[in-house]
Design a protein around this motif. Sequence first.
Motif, PDB file in Angstrom:
ATOM      1  N   LEU A 148      90.578 108.386 154.230  1.00 35.35           N
ATOM      2  CA  LEU A 148      91.186 107.198 153.641  1.00 35.35           C
ATOM      3  C   LEU A 148      92.680 107.352 153.371  1.00 35.35           C
ATOM      4  CD1 LEU A 148      88.298 106.415 151.173  1.00 35.35           C
ATOM      5  CD2 LEU A 148      89.117 104.848 152.937  1.00 35.35           C
ATOM      6  N   GLY A 149      93.132 108.583 153.122  1.00 34.00           N
ATOM      7  CA  GLY A 149      94.541 108.806 152.806  1.00 34.00           C
ATOM      8  C   GLY A 149      94.787 108.831 151.307  1.00 34.00           C
ATOM      9  N   GLY A 150      95.999 108.483 150.926  1.00 35.99           N
ATOM     10  CA  GLY A 150      96.347 108.522 149.506  1.00 35.99           C
ATOM     11  C   GLY A 150      96.606 109.925 149.006  1.00 35.99           C
ATOM     12  N   ASN A 151      96.952 110.842 149.908  1.00 35.07           N
ATOM     13  CA  ASN A 151      97.142 112.233 149.503  1.00 35.07           C
ATOM     14  C   ASN A 151      98.245 112.386 148.465  1.00 35.07           C
ATOM     15  OD1 ASN A 151      96.500 115.168 150.127  1.00 35.07           O
ATOM     16  ND2 ASN A 151      98.715 115.141 150.418  1.00 35.07           N
ATOM     17  N   GLN A 152      99.269 111.522 148.546  1.00 36.93           N
ATOM     18  CA  GLN A 152     100.384 111.635 147.597  1.00 36.93           C
ATOM     19  C   GLN A 152      99.966 111.313 146.177  1.00 36.93           C
ATOM     20  OE1 GLN A 152      99.852 109.222 149.751  1.00 36.93           O
ATOM     21  NE2 GLN A 152     100.999 107.346 149.338  1.00 36.93           N
ATOM     22  N   TRP A 153      98.767 110.740 146.003  1.00 36.01           N
ATOM     23  CA  TRP A 153      98.291 110.394 144.668  1.00 36.01           C
ATOM     24  C   TRP A 153      97.232 111.369 144.172  1.00 36.01           C
ATOM     25  CZ3 TRP A 153     102.191 107.870 143.660  1.00 36.01           C
ATOM     26  CH2 TRP A 153     102.691 106.852 144.452  1.00 36.01           C
ATOM     27  N   LEU A 154      97.201 112.577 144.755  1.00 34.92           N
ATOM     28  CA  LEU A 154      96.290 113.615 144.270  1.00 34.92           C
ATOM     29  C   LEU A 154      97.057 114.604 143.403  1.00 34.92           C
ATOM     30  CD1 LEU A 154      93.971 114.625 147.260  1.00 34.92           C
ATOM     31  CD2 LEU A 154      93.615 112.880 145.525  1.00 34.92           C
ATOM     32  N   SER A 155      96.481 114.978 142.275  1.00 35.84           N
ATOM     33  CA  SER A 155      97.089 116.006 141.423  1.00 35.84           C
ATOM     34  C   SER A 155      97.065 117.344 142.155  1.00 35.84           C
ATOM     35  CB  SER A 155      96.307 116.133 140.117  1.00 35.84           C
ATOM     36  OG  SER A 155      94.990 116.605 140.366  1.00 35.84           O
ATOM     37  N   ASP A 156      97.904 118.279 141.700  1.00 42.30           N
ATOM     38  CA  ASP A 156      97.899 119.622 142.283  1.00 42.30           C
ATOM     39  C   ASP A 156      96.507 120.241 142.196  1.00 42.30           C
ATOM     40  OD1 ASP A 156     100.560 119.303 142.770  1.00 42.30           O
ATOM     41  OD2 ASP A 156     101.259 120.832 141.352  1.00 42.30           O
ATOM     42  N   GLU A 157      95.832 120.000 141.074  1.00 44.10           N
ATOM     43  CA  GLU A 157      94.494 120.553 140.885  1.00 44.10           C
ATOM     44  C   GLU A 157      93.532 120.035 141.956  1.00 44.10           C
ATOM     45  OE1 GLU A 157      92.079 122.675 137.671  1.00 44.10           O
ATOM     46  OE2 GLU A 157      94.087 122.757 138.496  1.00 44.10           O
ATOM     47  N   SER A 158      93.598 118.755 142.257  1.00 41.06           N
ATOM     48  CA  SER A 158      92.723 118.191 143.294  1.00 41.06           C
ATOM     49  C   SER A 158      93.076 118.755 144.665  1.00 41.06           C
ATOM     50  CB  SER A 158      92.841 116.663 143.318  1.00 41.06           C
ATOM     51  OG  SER A 158      92.173 116.084 142.219  1.00 41.06           O
ATOM     52  N   GLN A 159      94.360 118.950 144.928  1.00 41.91           N
ATOM     53  CA  GLN A 159      94.777 119.498 146.217  1.00 41.91           C
ATOM     54  C   GLN A 159      94.299 120.945 146.381  1.00 41.91           C
ATOM     55  OE1 GLN A 159      98.917 118.570 147.454  1.00 41.91           O
ATOM     56  NE2 GLN A 159      98.993 117.259 145.649  1.00 41.91           N
ATOM     57  N   GLU A 160      94.364 121.725 145.313  1.00 39.84           N
ATOM     58  CA  GLU A 160      93.930 123.122 145.401  1.00 39.84           C
ATOM     59  C   GLU A 160      92.417 123.227 145.574  1.00 39.84           C
ATOM     60  OE1 GLU A 160      97.408 125.338 142.793  1.00 39.84           O
ATOM     61  OE2 GLU A 160      95.643 124.556 141.758  1.00 39.84           O
ATOM     62  N   TRP A 161      91.669 122.415 144.836  1.00 38.88           N
ATOM     63  CA  TRP A 161      90.212 122.481 144.954  1.00 38.88           C
ATOM     64  C   TRP A 161      89.718 121.916 146.279  1.00 38.88           C
ATOM     65  CZ3 TRP A 161      86.826 125.454 142.758  1.00 38.88           C
ATOM     66  CH2 TRP A 161      87.186 126.076 141.557  1.00 38.88           C
ATOM     67  N   ARG A 162      90.517 121.114 146.950  1.00 40.78           N
ATOM     68  CA  ARG A 162      90.166 120.650 148.301  1.00 40.78           C
ATOM     69  C   ARG A 162      90.095 121.841 149.253  1.00 40.78           C
ATOM     70  NH1 ARG A 162      93.961 116.001 150.400  1.00 40.78           N
ATOM     71  NH2 ARG A 162      95.475 117.672 150.155  1.00 40.78           N
ATOM     72  N   VAL A 163      91.023 122.775 149.101  1.00 43.23           N
ATOM     73  CA  VAL A 163      90.979 123.990 149.921  1.00 43.23           C
ATOM     74  C   VAL A 163      89.778 124.847 149.535  1.00 43.23           C
ATOM     75  CG1 VAL A 163      92.242 126.052 150.659  1.00 43.23           C
ATOM     76  CG2 VAL A 163      93.501 123.958 150.100  1.00 43.23           C
ATOM     77  N   ARG A 164      89.555 125.010 148.247  1.00 44.87           N
ATOM     78  CA  ARG A 164      88.472 125.876 147.785  1.00 44.87           C
ATOM     79  C   ARG A 164      87.099 125.337 148.208  1.00 44.87           C
ATOM     80  NH1 ARG A 164      91.702 125.955 142.486  1.00 44.87           N
ATOM     81  NH2 ARG A 164      93.013 127.812 142.729  1.00 44.87           N
ATOM     82  N   ALA A 165      86.933 124.018 148.159  1.00 44.40           N
ATOM     83  CA  ALA A 165      85.657 123.434 148.580  1.00 44.40           C
ATOM     84  C   ALA A 165      85.386 123.743 150.047  1.00 44.40           C
ATOM     85  CB  ALA A 165      85.671 121.921 148.346  1.00 44.40           C
ATOM     86  N   ALA A 166      86.414 123.650 150.872  1.00 44.26           N
ATOM     87  CA  ALA A 166      86.253 123.952 152.297  1.00 44.26           C
ATOM     88  C   ALA A 166      85.988 125.442 152.519  1.00 44.26           C
ATOM     89  CB  ALA A 166      87.492 123.506 153.067  1.00 44.26           C
ATOM     90  N   LEU A 167      86.639 126.288 151.727  1.00 43.40           N
ATOM     91  CA  LEU A 167      86.404 127.732 151.839  1.00 43.40           C
ATOM     92  C   LEU A 167      84.946 128.070 151.549  1.00 43.40           C
ATOM     93  CD1 LEU A 167      89.539 129.307 150.103  1.00 43.40           C
ATOM     94  CD2 LEU A 167      88.825 129.688 152.475  1.00 43.40           C
ATOM     95  N   ARG A 168      84.406 127.489 150.500  1.00 44.59           N
ATOM     96  CA  ARG A 168      83.033 127.805 150.116  1.00 44.59           C
ATOM     97  C   ARG A 168      82.040 127.356 151.182  1.00 44.59           C
ATOM     98  NH1 ARG A 168      79.205 128.206 145.656  1.00 44.59           N
ATOM     99  NH2 ARG A 168      79.872 130.010 144.435  1.00 44.59           N
ATOM    100  N   GLN A 169      82.389 126.285 151.893  1.00 46.78           N
ATOM    101  CA  GLN A 169      81.513 125.798 152.960  1.00 46.78           C
ATOM    102  C   GLN A 169      81.763 126.508 154.283  1.00 46.78           C
ATOM    103  OE1 GLN A 169      79.425 124.229 150.651  1.00 46.78           O
ATOM    104  NE2 GLN A 169      78.898 123.197 152.561  1.00 46.78           N
ATOM    105  N   GLY A 170      82.804 127.327 154.336  1.00 48.78           N
ATOM    106  CA  GLY A 170      83.120 128.036 155.577  1.00 48.78           C
ATOM    107  C   GLY A 170      83.701 127.133 156.644  1.00 48.78           C
ATOM    108  N   ASP A 171      84.291 126.013 156.259  1.00 50.74           N
ATOM    109  CA  ASP A 171      84.860 125.044 157.199  1.00 50.74           C
ATOM    110  C   ASP A 171      86.347 125.326 157.355  1.00 50.74           C
ATOM    111  OD1 ASP A 171      85.833 122.838 158.579  1.00 50.74           O
ATOM    112  OD2 ASP A 171      84.525 121.409 157.546  1.00 50.74           O
ATOM    113  N   TRP A 172      86.691 126.194 158.310  1.00 52.35           N
ATOM    114  CA  TRP A 172      88.072 126.626 158.454  1.00 52.35           C
ATOM    115  C   TRP A 172      88.992 125.510 158.941  1.00 52.35           C
ATOM    116  CZ3 TRP A 172      89.706 130.669 156.024  1.00 52.35           C
ATOM    117  CH2 TRP A 172      88.813 131.709 155.728  1.00 52.35           C
ATOM    118  N   LYS A 173      88.438 124.577 159.713  1.00 49.88           N
ATOM    119  CA  LYS A 173      89.256 123.445 160.140  1.00 49.88           C
ATOM    120  C   LYS A 173      89.693 122.629 158.933  1.00 49.88           C
ATOM    121  CE  LYS A 173      89.231 119.273 163.007  1.00 49.88           C
ATOM    122  NZ  LYS A 173      88.436 118.406 163.929  1.00 49.88           N
TER     123      LYS A 173
END
Length: 661
Positions: A310-335
């Motif tokens: 959907l987009g709207g990335n500029q309206w995400l807090s730093d915390e949301s941006q960091e946990w977006r990476v962590r969620a993908a790491l836990r799932q093993g989704d490197w893309k």
Amino acid sequence: MPKGVYLRRAQRAAWLAGLGALTGALLATPAYAQKRPAPQPAALTIPSNPDEAFVALREAARKNDVDRTAAISATLVDYPIPSYVEYFRIKPQMFDASGLARIDAPDEQVRVFLKRYQGEAIADRMRNDWLLVLGKKRDWANFDVEYPQFVLKDDTQVECYALLSSALKGKNVAAESRAVLADPRYYGEGCVDLISYLAQSQQIQRSDVAFQARQALELNFTTLAAKIAATVPDTPSAPTAPGARVDSDTLATVVKMARSDPAQAAAYLTATGGALSRDEQGAGWGVIGQYAAKKLMPEAAGYYKNQMTLGGNQWLSDESQEWRVRAALRQGDWKQVRQAVELMRPELRTKDPAWIYWYARALKADGRTADAQTQFQTIAGQFNFYGQLATEELGNRITLPARTTVSDAEAMAMRTRPGFVRAQKFYELNLRFEGNREWNWELRSMSDRELLAAAEYARKIELLDRTVNTADRTKAEHDFSLRFVMPYRDIMQRATDDVGLDMAWAYGLIRQESRFIMNARSSAGAHGLMQVMPATAKFVARKIGMTDFSPSMMSDPNINILLGTSYMSMVLTDLDSSWTLASAGYNAGPGRPKNWRSSLSRPVEGAIFAETIPFTETRTYVKNVLSNATYYAALMSGRPQSLKDRLGTVAPSSITTTSLP
């Protein structure tokens, strides 16, 4: 993260908590106020011992008690640290009892103070305070003169006032403001005033204000969120009643709901999201993803995929941006890891070695080996958790840099430095905040060799936390025997040998827990070198057959180390001999890492488990303890080491109960 600690945190907290009380006070009628009996002043008792009186003065200044600070300071005419006596006398006249800046502060007294103590740490502290006062009363002429002389610039609220001053002179500061306004925990009055002016002058849009309010709401700062929302001007195209939401009710509900039940919030957003713009929907999914990721829900990565679509990335807090990476790491989704890092705010992804490392790992998983190597090389020279991991990704083991030694004469030359003299006096009084401020101020312009001399001097006078922190600052010349000191080695060797514990891990834990301050106490009551909680100490003493144990014994390094290492051994055994899990268990309790691993769908490398620990304190703690332990092992053995081996792999398991506290 210095953000203007000491009084400033208290000021901001008091400001947020006190808005409701302030409103009530303003509604009181003069007639009612006249009927209230005048409070009777309490008798002022002043300790006769000068040091005790000084500590009492500091406490009175912390409470902004004007009368008591004036009375106590009058008795300390010849006290050896006159600058702090004077500072503690003046400061309560600059802030009210709730910590808010006063517009009737004694400006002339402040000017005299700044001139008298020019160049000292306490003068910078005073200037910081005065800038808050000047900003509050809109005295931009004096503010603009004083601000360039503020050295540390570690107060977000002062930075907001500086931007407001520039904006009032016609400068567009929208871009600079977005960089400063990244963490609502540090806003205070100044940043709300900045947001208000930028909105009224149309330097920022309603969407910017909505984002700021939403960031505050994510942190559960509901009063601050409402205060920010109310800054949007009432215009025909965007009518807003005073105090009304600048954000949509739907999105605000999503934020509140996601904190407790991300799945419910997801269902609500799916049902009602049609009323929102694409950007708002994306922001909503980002918040849901953040809270789901913190609860280690496997759905978190899917929520974030919705956001990325959907987009709207500029309206995400730093915390949301960091946990977006962590969620993908836990799932093993490197893309998704790669995409999530690429979408991060530039300052976030380029300054934190964590995101550089994980981006490089994602590139490597995508077959872009050369690009990954380039990324690893940018941080491999750093002496931290991710610098060490990057070093290993480049095919090297972890070794110690060449040692630079300083002479005794160089070290002892430090004893006359005024800041160090003041710091030692504060440490004698157990006033570590003031002591650390003076010590660190003295270090600011030192060369690497001078820093090592200061670290060695601190070692000689048994200020081991200053030894470690000072040696940690060097850039090109190093002495890791100072960065990773090993006091009480005979006691440590005996204690770790008795329970079969790795001494490097034990030292790595103590370095993180207490920085070797024997009388360290946490706010929760943890005590001594190993920061053992009273109930835990009692439990361990009983388990090992110490029948004569009493809490006062924890001041003895022999007992503290004995009980601490015994507990480490118990936790390690309880958590499958995993240093990663046991480090988390020592900090957060052994039950929590059991819960965290039970939500895994597959084995993960220890670094991924550590990065996705939901508690910020424990996440940082585990990384630092195991990074420390790796360097301690290199020092003790003289051989290259592997942090990856220490981290190991964490496999899923069903939750089992634990008898450990």
